[in-house]
Design a protein around this motif. Structure first.
Motif, mmCIF file in Angstrom:
data_model
loop_
_atom_site.group_PDB
_atom_site.id
_atom_site.type_symbol
_atom_site.label_atom_id
_atom_site.label_comp_id
_atom_site.label_asym_id
_atom_site.label_seq_id
_atom_site.Cartn_x
_atom_site.Cartn_y
_atom_site.Cartn_z
ATOM 1 N N CYS B 208 0.842 -1.202 0.000
ATOM 2 C CA CYS B 208 0.000 0.000 0.000
ATOM 3 C C CYS B 208 0.877 1.251 0.000
ATOM 4 C CB CYS B 208 -0.920 0.018 1.225
ATOM 5 S SG CYS B 208 -0.079 0.350 2.768
ATOM 6 N N VAL B 209 0.242 2.348 -0.330
ATOM 7 C CA VAL B 209 0.864 3.667 -0.197
ATOM 8 C C VAL B 209 -0.071 4.492 0.674
ATOM 9 C CG1 VAL B 209 1.415 5.806 -1.438
ATOM 10 C CG2 VAL B 209 2.152 3.614 -2.350
ATOM 11 N N VAL B 210 0.512 5.177 1.641
ATOM 12 C CA VAL B 210 -0.292 5.994 2.551
ATOM 13 C C VAL B 210 -0.043 7.468 2.258
ATOM 14 C CG1 VAL B 210 -0.753 6.584 4.962
ATOM 15 C CG2 VAL B 210 -0.170 4.228 4.344
ATOM 16 N N LEU B 211 -1.100 8.215 2.053
ATOM 17 C CA LEU B 211 -1.014 9.657 1.853
ATOM 18 C C LEU B 211 -1.664 10.302 3.068
ATOM 19 C CD1 LEU B 211 -2.406 9.809 -1.824
ATOM 20 C CD2 LEU B 211 -0.122 9.117 -1.062
ATOM 21 N N MET B 212 -0.933 11.164 3.749
ATOM 22 C CA MET B 212 -1.446 11.652 5.024
ATOM 23 C C MET B 212 -1.226 13.155 5.176
ATOM 24 S SD MET B 212 -0.912 9.982 8.763
ATOM 25 C CE MET B 212 0.733 9.414 8.437
ATOM 26 N N TYR B 237 3.660 8.774 3.036
ATOM 27 C CA TYR B 237 3.963 10.128 2.567
ATOM 28 C C TYR B 237 3.155 11.131 3.393
ATOM 29 C CZ TYR B 237 6.163 7.947 -1.466
ATOM 30 O OH TYR B 237 6.991 7.192 -2.273
ATOM 31 N N LEU B 238 3.825 12.194 3.816
ATOM 32 C CA LEU B 238 3.182 13.224 4.626
ATOM 33 C C LEU B 238 3.198 14.543 3.876
ATOM 34 C CD1 LEU B 238 5.221 12.732 7.948
ATOM 35 C CD2 LEU B 238 3.200 11.460 7.227
ATOM 36 N N SER B 239 2.196 15.350 4.112
ATOM 37 C CA SER B 239 2.261 16.733 3.644
ATOM 38 C C SER B 239 2.531 17.600 4.861
ATOM 39 C CB SER B 239 0.950 17.151 2.976
ATOM 40 O OG SER B 239 1.043 18.499 2.548
ATOM 41 N N LEU B 240 3.666 18.288 4.832
ATOM 42 C CA LEU B 240 4.073 19.098 5.983
ATOM 43 C C LEU B 240 3.898 20.572 5.674
ATOM 44 C CD1 LEU B 240 7.353 17.241 6.977
ATOM 45 C CD2 LEU B 240 5.132 17.103 8.111
ATOM 46 N N GLU B 241 3.771 21.338 6.728
ATOM 47 C CA GLU B 241 3.703 22.788 6.518
ATOM 48 C C GLU B 241 4.645 23.473 7.497
ATOM 49 O OE1 GLU B 241 0.256 26.076 6.853
ATOM 50 O OE2 GLU B 241 0.272 24.766 5.113
ATOM 51 N N SER B 258 17.309 18.914 6.504
ATOM 52 C CA SER B 258 17.999 19.141 5.233
ATOM 53 C C SER B 258 17.029 19.499 4.108
ATOM 54 C CB SER B 258 18.763 17.871 4.850
ATOM 55 O OG SER B 258 17.855 16.790 4.772
ATOM 56 N N GLU B 259 15.765 19.593 4.418
ATOM 57 C CA GLU B 259 14.752 19.836 3.381
ATOM 58 C C GLU B 259 14.216 21.266 3.476
ATOM 59 O OE1 GLU B 259 14.084 17.190 1.472
ATOM 60 O OE2 GLU B 259 14.942 15.610 2.707
ATOM 61 N N PHE B 260 13.784 21.757 2.331
ATOM 62 C CA PHE B 260 12.988 22.978 2.313
ATOM 63 C C PHE B 260 11.558 22.545 2.001
ATOM 64 C CE2 PHE B 260 17.194 24.642 1.472
ATOM 65 C CZ PHE B 260 17.225 25.796 2.240
ATOM 66 N N ILE B 261 10.658 22.845 2.910
ATOM 67 C CA ILE B 261 9.291 22.339 2.742
ATOM 68 C C ILE B 261 8.650 22.900 1.473
ATOM 69 C CG2 ILE B 261 6.962 22.270 3.770
ATOM 70 C CD1 ILE B 261 8.969 20.481 5.203
ATOM 71 N N CYS B 262 8.987 24.126 1.117
ATOM 72 C CA CYS B 262 8.342 24.740 -0.056
ATOM 73 C C CYS B 262 8.806 24.103 -1.363
ATOM 74 C CB CYS B 262 8.614 26.242 -0.078
ATOM 75 S SG CYS B 262 10.327 26.674 -0.420
ATOM 76 N N LYS B 263 10.030 23.639 -1.392
ATOM 77 C CA LYS B 263 10.636 23.174 -2.645
ATOM 78 C C LYS B 263 10.732 21.644 -2.684
ATOM 79 C CE LYS B 263 15.121 23.820 -2.901
ATOM 80 N NZ LYS B 263 15.767 22.507 -3.025
ATOM 81 N N ASP B 264 11.238 21.046 -1.600
ATOM 82 C CA ASP B 264 11.355 19.583 -1.533
ATOM 83 C C ASP B 264 10.028 18.962 -1.090
ATOM 84 O OD1 ASP B 264 14.168 19.807 -2.062
ATOM 85 O OD2 ASP B 264 14.374 20.457 0.021
ATOM 86 N N GLY B 265 9.257 19.715 -0.346
ATOM 87 C CA GLY B 265 7.927 19.306 0.110
ATOM 88 C C GLY B 265 6.912 20.080 -0.692
ATOM 89 N N PRO B 266 5.670 20.205 -0.240
ATOM 90 C CA PRO B 266 5.224 19.814 1.103
ATOM 91 C C PRO B 266 5.048 18.307 1.279
ATOM 92 C CG PRO B 266 3.371 20.691 -0.153
ATOM 93 C CD PRO B 266 4.598 20.902 -1.001
ATOM 94 N N VAL B 267 4.951 17.563 0.154
ATOM 95 C CA VAL B 267 4.771 16.110 0.278
ATOM 96 C C VAL B 267 6.158 15.464 0.380
ATOM 97 C CG1 VAL B 267 3.895 14.013 -0.826
ATOM 98 C CG2 VAL B 267 2.619 16.172 -1.031
ATOM 99 N N LEU B 268 6.384 14.771 1.477
ATOM 100 C CA LEU B 268 7.676 14.136 1.702
ATOM 101 C C LEU B 268 7.472 12.709 2.202
ATOM 102 C CD1 LEU B 268 9.266 17.183 3.497
ATOM 103 C CD2 LEU B 268 10.203 16.152 1.433
ATOM 104 N N ARG B 269 8.401 11.851 1.811
ATOM 105 C CA ARG B 269 8.299 10.474 2.280
ATOM 106 C C ARG B 269 8.730 10.443 3.736
ATOM 107 N NH1 ARG B 269 11.222 5.816 -1.100
ATOM 108 N NH2 ARG B 269 12.646 5.834 0.661
ATOM 109 N N TYR B 270 7.984 9.682 4.528
ATOM 110 C CA TYR B 270 8.181 9.692 5.977
ATOM 111 C C TYR B 270 9.620 9.355 6.381
ATOM 112 C CZ TYR B 270 7.859 8.348 10.861
ATOM 113 O OH TYR B 270 8.079 8.236 12.210
ATOM 114 N N ASP B 271 10.219 8.342 5.736
ATOM 115 C CA ASP B 271 11.553 7.927 6.174
ATOM 116 C C ASP B 271 12.605 9.008 5.934
ATOM 117 O OD1 ASP B 271 11.178 7.460 3.450
ATOM 118 O OD2 ASP B 271 12.705 5.899 3.356
#
Lengths: 153, 282
Positions: B208-212, B237-241, B258-271
């Motif tokens: 499965c894939v989880v989108l949260m 996968y999480l969407s962060l703000e 090490s991430e920029f939420i605006c550019k690398d996110g907002p959707v990021l893999r949990y691990d």
């Protein structure tokens, strides 16, 4: 329709339980049905049952003076309902009402306590499972204290 | 999926807001509303992928990142809650008013990676808005996926977002469970936190894939529950703000480890972000 034994054997509460203990559960269980809106147990009355819900949903309710009856939580198929039978003074802390037709295995709390006392290995297994239920409910209560969805995202 | 540079460059100057008109305002709940935006004269706009966001500028008030809640190639919708100065000002706007729009920015939900798998969508409160586009896209391509399960938690039954639409989507192959913390009116559904829905939800934890999306505290506990069920970290996968300002990774306001939420996110893999989530005030 599932037999009482298969309801107990397949229920998440008995997952990984030593099969020789299943008969101790079976011998104190009855198959119970509740119609929609029918009370299952009542707050402050004697707690004498552990229910393994097989079908239907149940509302856990409290009477709040000035507000009336408030539903705290709902549980459905696969849930184990009731732990007050294990701890003195053996009184329900909440009321439970069937929201829709409910089928469950109802296990006699008094008999379970006696068997747990007689057979400490069985007692340990059941106490561990009930404490897991308590932990889940405690965690759920803590989440609510955070007012999780009230936080803007 | 991070936004490719060629798309970023095609957007022109990413710091320059484009004027968009408000075509429609819909009040979803007491404090939540949806704006339908369109460029003047029907000019063509960049297609947004589900999960991306726009920067909406209320002239003279300020700019905020708001997730795009519409499906790809559909009229552009933004659902948000009136909680701060800018979002309250947005809530005051009427049909025909103008806002500035920069975007779309950021990464999107991994729809392609979910092909052939069960998809579990977990949303809390307004967190359903960034997932709406993904949900509609998954259902549009229903045969490409296994079960599509939505577990949604709201504060009260009056705060349930898109309620009528979700009920309609059941008929299109959505396995829907909604739970509320407190029931009002004649609510007969689940009561309890959204994490309690996870153990009995019908999905294959190993395929499965989880989108949260939702408050981080919800996502933290939901992740623990998913892991108990056997869902691997890399399937979540999480969407962060965070405090997004420039939206293109220049200003550093939204840096998260090490991430920029605006550019690398907002959707990021949990691990990729698990270790940062446990650090206070990061």
């Amino acid at each position: 329709m599932n037999t009482l034994e298969s309801i107990i054997a397949k229920h998440p509460f008995t997952k990984d339980l030593n099969p020789r203990f299943l008969h101790l559960l079976n011998e104190c269980a009855t198959f119970e049905r509740f119609g929609a809106d029918q009370p299952i147990f009542q707050e402050s009355f004697e707690a004498d049952r552990l229910y393994f819900i097989e079908r239907g949903r149940v509302a856990l309710q409290n009477f709040v003076p000035g507000t009336g009856v408030t539903t705290i939580q709902t549980v459905g198929p696969g849930a184990a309902l009731g732990w007050s039978w294990l701890y003195p003074p053996y009184r329900w802390h909440f009321s439970a009402v069937a929201l829709e037709p409910v089928e469950a295995a109802g296990l006699c709390g008094r008999t379970l306590r006696d068997r747990m006392q007689e057979n400490h290995e069985f007692g340990y297994e059941i106490a561990m499972r009930v404490s897991h239920l308590l932990l889940e409910r405690l965690q759920a209560t803590r989440f609510r204290l955070f007012e999780m969805y009230g936080v803007p995202t | 999926m991070a936004c490719p540079p060629e798309i970023l460059s095609a957007l022109g100057d990413p710091m320059l807001p484009q004027p968009f008109g408000i075509k429609r305002v819909r009040h979803d709940t007491l404090d939540t509303f949806t704006l339908e935006l369109a460029p003047p004269d029907g000019a063509r706009i960049a297609t947004a992928a589900p999960g991306q966001f726009n920067m909406l500028y209320v002239f003279g008030v300020g700019e905020v990142p708001i997730s795009i809640s519409s499906a790809p190639n559909r009229p552009m919708l933004h659902t948000t809650r009136a909680v701060g100065t800018v979002t309250r000002a947005l809530a005051e706007l009427k049909r025909g008013n103008m806002v500035g729009v920069r975007g779309p920015f950021g990464s999107s939900w991994p729809i392609e990676a979910a092909r052939g798998k069960d998809v579990v969508i977990i949303a809390g409160g307004i967190g359903l808005a960034p997932l709406r586009g993904a949900l509609l896209e998954l259902l549009r391509r229903r045969k490409d996926f296994g079960r599509i399960v939505l577990l949604y938690g709201a504060r009260t039954s009056a705060d349930v977002l898109y309620e009528r639409e979700l009920e309609r989507l059941r008929g299109r192959g959505l396995d829907l469970s909604i739970t509320v913390d407190r029931a009002v009116d004649a609510w007969r559904g689940h009561i309890g936190v959204v994490t309690t829905l996870i153990p009995r939800a019908p999905f294959n934890a190993h395929n499965c894939v989880v989108l949260m999306c939702g408050p981080e505290i919800m996502m933290r506990f939901a992740t623990l529950e998913l892991q108990k069920c056997g869902v691997p970290e890399e399937a979540i996968y999480l969407s962060l703000e965070r405090n997004m300002k420039c939206a293109v990774g220049f200003c550093g306001h939204c840096q998260f480890g090490s991430e920029f939420i605006c550019k690398d996110g907002p959707v990021l893999r949990y691990d990729r972000v698990a270790r940062w989530l446990a650090i206070d005030e990061l």
